[in-house]
Design a protein around this motif. Structure first.
Motif, PDB file in Angstrom:
ATOM      1  N   GLY A 168      34.339  86.268  23.876  1.00 45.93           N
ATOM      2  CA  GLY A 168      33.853  85.923  25.199  1.00 45.93           C
ATOM      3  C   GLY A 168      34.939  85.750  26.234  1.00 45.93           C
ATOM      4  N   GLY A 169      34.503  85.381  27.431  1.00 42.20           N
ATOM      5  CA  GLY A 169      35.416  85.242  28.547  1.00 42.20           C
ATOM      6  C   GLY A 169      35.867  83.815  28.767  1.00 42.20           C
ATOM      7  N   PHE A 170      36.024  83.440  30.053  1.00 42.50           N
ATOM      8  CA  PHE A 170      36.568  82.110  30.365  1.00 42.50           C
ATOM      9  C   PHE A 170      35.661  81.319  31.307  1.00 42.50           C
ATOM     10  N   GLU A 171      34.372  81.684  31.366  1.00 38.76           N
ATOM     11  CA  GLU A 171      33.502  81.065  32.357  1.00 38.76           C
ATOM     12  C   GLU A 171      33.238  79.583  32.140  1.00 38.76           C
ATOM     13  N   GLN A 172      33.471  79.079  30.920  1.00 35.43           N
ATOM     14  CA  GLN A 172      33.250  77.659  30.668  1.00 35.43           C
ATOM     15  C   GLN A 172      34.518  76.821  30.859  1.00 35.43           C
ATOM     16  N   ASN A 173      35.584  77.441  31.360  1.00 34.71           N
ATOM     17  CA  ASN A 173      36.839  76.737  31.615  1.00 34.71           C
ATOM     18  C   ASN A 173      36.971  76.552  33.130  1.00 34.71           C
ATOM     19  N   GLN A 174      36.713  75.349  33.628  1.00 35.57           N
ATOM     20  CA  GLN A 174      36.704  75.114  35.071  1.00 35.57           C
ATOM     21  C   GLN A 174      38.063  75.402  35.702  1.00 35.57           C
ATOM     22  N   ALA A 175      39.134  75.049  35.012  1.00 33.87           N
ATOM     23  CA  ALA A 175      40.473  75.285  35.571  1.00 33.87           C
ATOM     24  C   ALA A 175      40.726  76.777  35.758  1.00 33.87           C
ATOM     25  N   LEU A 176      40.342  77.599  34.787  1.00 30.34           N
ATOM     26  CA  LEU A 176      40.540  79.043  34.918  1.00 30.34           C
ATOM     27  C   LEU A 176      39.606  79.627  35.975  1.00 30.34           C
ATOM     28  N   ARG A 177      38.401  79.086  36.089  1.00 32.89           N
ATOM     29  CA  ARG A 177      37.500  79.542  37.149  1.00 32.89           C
ATOM     30  C   ARG A 177      38.142  79.313  38.516  1.00 32.89           C
ATOM     31  N   GLU A 178      38.697  78.129  38.698  1.00 32.22           N
ATOM     32  CA  GLU A 178      39.306  77.810  39.983  1.00 32.22           C
ATOM     33  C   GLU A 178      40.562  78.637  40.240  1.00 32.22           C
ATOM     34  N   LYS A 179      41.223  79.041  39.172  1.00 33.87           N
ATOM     35  CA  LYS A 179      42.431  79.844  39.310  1.00 33.87           C
ATOM     36  C   LYS A 179      42.118  81.284  39.692  1.00 33.87           C
ATOM     37  N   TYR A 180      41.017  81.828  39.141  1.00 34.10           N
ATOM     38  CA  TYR A 180      40.774  83.257  39.295  1.00 34.10           C
ATOM     39  C   TYR A 180      39.531  83.637  40.114  1.00 34.10           C
ATOM     40  N   LEU A 181      38.446  82.898  40.010  1.00 29.87           N
ATOM     41  CA  LEU A 181      37.174  83.333  40.588  1.00 29.87           C
ATOM     42  C   LEU A 181      37.039  82.902  42.046  1.00 29.87           C
ATOM     43  N   PRO A 182      36.185  83.582  42.813  1.00 31.02           N
ATOM     44  CA  PRO A 182      35.954  83.182  44.203  1.00 31.02           C
ATOM     45  C   PRO A 182      35.338  81.793  44.268  1.00 31.02           C
ATOM     46  N   GLN A 183      35.580  81.120  45.386  1.00 37.50           N
ATOM     47  CA  GLN A 183      35.113  79.748  45.564  1.00 37.50           C
ATOM     48  C   GLN A 183      33.872  79.708  46.457  1.00 37.50           C
ATOM     49  N   PRO A 184      33.001  78.729  46.273  1.00 38.13           N
ATOM     50  CA  PRO A 184      33.032  77.683  45.248  1.00 38.13           C
ATOM     51  C   PRO A 184      32.613  78.226  43.890  1.00 38.13           C
ATOM     52  N   THR A 185      33.052  77.567  42.829  1.00 37.62           N
ATOM     53  CA  THR A 185      32.728  78.023  41.481  1.00 37.62           C
ATOM     54  C   THR A 185      32.555  76.817  40.574  1.00 37.62           C
ATOM     55  N   ARG A 186      31.570  76.875  39.709  1.00 45.53           N
ATOM     56  CA  ARG A 186      31.284  75.750  38.822  1.00 45.53           C
ATOM     57  C   ARG A 186      30.919  76.270  37.436  1.00 45.53           C
ATOM     58  N   ALA A 187      31.532  75.717  36.413  1.00 44.64           N
ATOM     59  CA  ALA A 187      31.188  76.091  35.042  1.00 44.64           C
ATOM     60  C   ALA A 187      29.736  75.746  34.738  1.00 44.64           C
ATOM     61  N   ASP A 188      29.231  74.668  35.341  1.00 45.66           N
ATOM     62  CA  ASP A 188      27.857  74.283  35.037  1.00 45.66           C
ATOM     63  C   ASP A 188      26.822  75.101  35.807  1.00 45.66           C
ATOM     64  N   TRP A 189      27.250  76.128  36.533  1.00 43.49           N
ATOM     65  CA  TRP A 189      26.323  77.110  37.087  1.00 43.49           C
ATOM     66  C   TRP A 189      26.110  78.270  36.113  1.00 43.49           C
ATOM     67  N   SER A 190      26.961  78.382  35.106  1.00 43.82           N
ATOM     68  CA  SER A 190      26.900  79.511  34.185  1.00 43.82           C
ATOM     69  C   SER A 190      25.740  79.374  33.206  1.00 43.82           C
ATOM     70  N   ALA A 191      25.123  80.509  32.893  1.00 43.22           N
ATOM     71  CA  ALA A 191      23.996  80.517  31.953  1.00 43.22           C
ATOM     72  C   ALA A 191      24.446  80.684  30.513  1.00 43.22           C
ATOM     73  N   THR A 192      25.752  80.561  30.251  1.00 43.34           N
ATOM     74  CA  THR A 192      26.268  80.713  28.893  1.00 43.34           C
ATOM     75  C   THR A 192      26.405  79.346  28.218  1.00 43.34           C
ATOM     76  N   PRO A 193      26.490  79.311  26.883  1.00 47.64           N
ATOM     77  CA  PRO A 193      26.526  78.029  26.163  1.00 47.64           C
ATOM     78  C   PRO A 193      27.738  77.177  26.520  1.00 47.64           C
ATOM     79  N   PRO A 194      27.549  75.944  26.956  1.00 45.22           N
ATOM     80  CA  PRO A 194      28.677  75.053  27.278  1.00 45.22           C
ATOM     81  C   PRO A 194      29.588  74.843  26.071  1.00 45.22           C
ATOM     82  N   GLY A 195      30.876  74.753  26.337  1.00 45.93           N
ATOM     83  CA  GLY A 195      31.843  74.516  25.271  1.00 45.93           C
ATOM     84  C   GLY A 195      32.384  75.770  24.637  1.00 45.93           C
TER      85      GLY A 195
END
Length: 568
Positions: free
Chosen positions: A274-301
């Motif tokens: 898998g990717g890095f969508e559940q890692n908030q720090a990596l989301r903030e580093k790479y993805l457009p803002q705003p971004t939240r891990a808890d918006w993702s439909a993938t399994p937490p953790g």
């Protein structure tokens, strides 16, 4: 037993992750005579694949050809090249199109995996050359989970929302027929319910259907295929680091039960975790803002980017890091993860607006493009994340929207009380609704009046909703003149919040046509392969069709396993 550590610590191939791509790679590697180990950090196997639709996008597949469909490598390449543009090396595009049909034919003839063509499911970009109105997306057949025995208990289970009545398995083809209200849909539903009711053997073990569908069917079939080959799968085994000797990846370090173990991979390591969508720090580093891990439909953790960071530490190149497989999501209190909103946006009588009360996108557009539009619009004045889906009582009665089943089945009186003003908002007038959710009332009123006129003429002059076969796939075939447009005229009116969610990240480790991870110097890193969302997508920033995630994951898993077997 799945979670039991075997004394063996050296294998030819170690596969990290247990989604569809990872397990397909393990099946093929085992068939090449290689010893294989699959490691999974969670206590459930299946990853995001298990809760997905399970579809795979396979151009020029034999299922479609057997039904008289007309497709070809050249036609598919024209389409994929037009979709991906210059963001992906042509060698990777060609490898995918060449080996995808071989991969699924191989699995059908050598494993428990079974698919059928969704011949009415169109490619997403109908305006591009080489697109087809159907035939490239494949839908898993139902799978009898009793074949897994005790292993079924360790599988990640699908959300009840993907099951008919929360417990009956049905394919994407069944769901489409029901949602679009095609001829015979009621009889079809009756048949599914009778099949479930008469399955006395399965019902003795519990209320859930013993048959699996969608992504759960695919994962169950692949797990049974690994069991047939006696390939070990270790759960609760967290990947930590790569072992590198003289520039070659020779193994991995994992954490299991509080102990650090070093596992040798004599021929290669395949990342399919898998990717890095559940890692908030990596989301903030790479993805457009705003971004939240808890918006993702993938399994937490899960999908926290451990493989990505380990490979970067040894010089691996990356690509497409600012992209995800975008999908709008709705958060439901008490549920593990948000729900992706896919088909419902095409139903007639619902619109999506921003804080100004204005539409900004074709609501029936593919989900990646939908959230991309949210971000592009949000950059202008920060008014489109979140967005709001608005509908009236007529829509509410006839159609589902996220967790809200049609009111004819689940009236408001039966909804959970805590959902009001958290999952949905309700008012007798559009003005009152707009004020509740903080949307400009005048803007919303003007938008609804404009859309109501579009519904009368059947032509959406702003965004062409319902103007192509993809839009109409989930439209109501009984609504004329446009199956995706209906007026909003009957109170009460409803609103639901849409977040800029995803079903995984799209960027990752840059790979070549053999799925080998490339170093920043452009050369393959010996012994290291990446597939699925751990790798940068072969689709570039596009999403050509349903199954555009799992199709490449499984195909490049097939390619990687065969390349490893042939390389030494």
């Amino acid at each position: 037993m799945t979670t039991q550590v075997q004394p063996q610590s050296a294998y030819d191939v170690i596969v990290v992750g247990s989604g569809a791509g990872a397990m397909a790679a393990a099946v093929v590697a085992a068939d090449q005579g290689l010893s294989v180990l699959v490691v999974e950090k969670s206590d459930k196997y299946g990853g995001t694949s298990a809760i997905s639709g399970g579809g795979i996008w396979i151009p020029n597949n034999h299922y479609f050809a057997e039904k008289g469909g007309a497709d070809s490598f050249d036609k598919a390449f024209t389409y994929l090249k037009a979709a991906a543009g210059d963001k992906v090396d042509e060698a990777r595009l060609r490898a995918y199109l060449e080996y995808a049909p071989r991969m699924i034919h191989y699995l059908e003839t050598r494993s428990r995996v079974r698919y059928a063509v969704a011949d009415k499911y169109p490619d997403y970009y109908q305006h591009l050359p080489g697109s087809l109105p159907g035939g490239r997306s494949l839908d898993p057949e139902l799978f009898d989970t009793s074949l897994l025995g005790d292993e079924y208990e360790h599988m990640r289970k699908p959300s009840p929302t993907t099951l008919l009545m929360g417990r009956i398995a049905w394919t994407a083809r069944h769901a489409h027929k029901a949602m679009s209200r095609e001829f015979g849909w009621r009889l079809m539903l009756l048949g599914l319910m009778l099949r479930y009711k008469l399955d006395f053997k399965g019902r003795r073990k519990g209320k859930m259907d013993r048959r699996a569908a969608l992504g759960a069917s695919l994962i169950a079939a692949l797990r049974r295929s690994l069991m047939d080959r006696k390939v070990p799968l270790w759960l609760n085994t967290e990947f930590r680091e790569l072992v590198v000797e003289d520039g070659r990846v020779t193994g991995i370090e994992v954490l299991q039960g509080g102990r650090k173990l070093t596992l040798q991979a004599r021929r290669g390591v395949i990342f399919g975790c898998g990717g890095f969508e559940q890692n908030q720090a990596l989301r903030e580093k790479y993805l457009p803002q705003p971004t939240r891990a808890d918006w993702s439909a993938t399994p937490p953790g899960n999908n926290t980017g451990a493989a990505l960071e380990a490979a970067q530490a040894i010089g691996a190149a990356t690509d497409l890091m600012d992209w995800a497989w975008w999908a709008p999501t709705i958060k439901v209190p008490g549920e593990e993860k948000p729900r992706g909103i896919f088909a419902e946006r095409a139903f007639p009588g619902a619109i999506v607006v921003n804080g100004h009360g204005k539409r900004f996108v074709n609501e029936a557009a593919p989900y990646l493009e939908f959230v991309d539009a949210m971000y592009r619009e949000h950059q202008k004045d920060s008014q489109s994340i979140p967005a709001w889906v608005i509908f009236d009582a007529r829509f509410r009665f006839n159609y589902a929207m996220g967790p809200l089943m049609p009111a004819q089945v689940m009236p408001d009186s039966r909804l959970r009380k805590e959902w009001l003003n958290s999952v949905y908002w309700k008012a007798d007038s559009l003005d009152g609704l707009a004020r509740q959710i903080g949307v400009d009332p005048a803007g919303l009123d003007a938008t609804v009046k404009r859309v109501n006129e579009f519904a009368r003429t059947g032509v959406d002059s702003d965004f062409a909703r319902g103007g192509n076969v993809f839009d109409r796939y989930y439209g109501d075939s009984n609504v004329k003149p446009n199956p995706c447009l209906a007026p909003l005229t009957k109170g009460p009116y409803y609103a639901m919040r849409l977040d800029a969610g995803d079903i995984g990240t799209k960027g990752g480790l840059l790979t070549d046509a053999n799925a080998q991870v490339l170093h920043e110097n452009g050369q393959p890193i010996p012994g290291l392969y990446a597939i699925g969302n751990t790798s940068a997508s072969v689709m570039g920033t596009s999403y050509p069709g349903a199954g555009g995630t799992l199709g490449p994951a499984m195909t490049f898993g097939y390619i990687a396993a065969r390349h490893i077997a042939a390389s030494l």
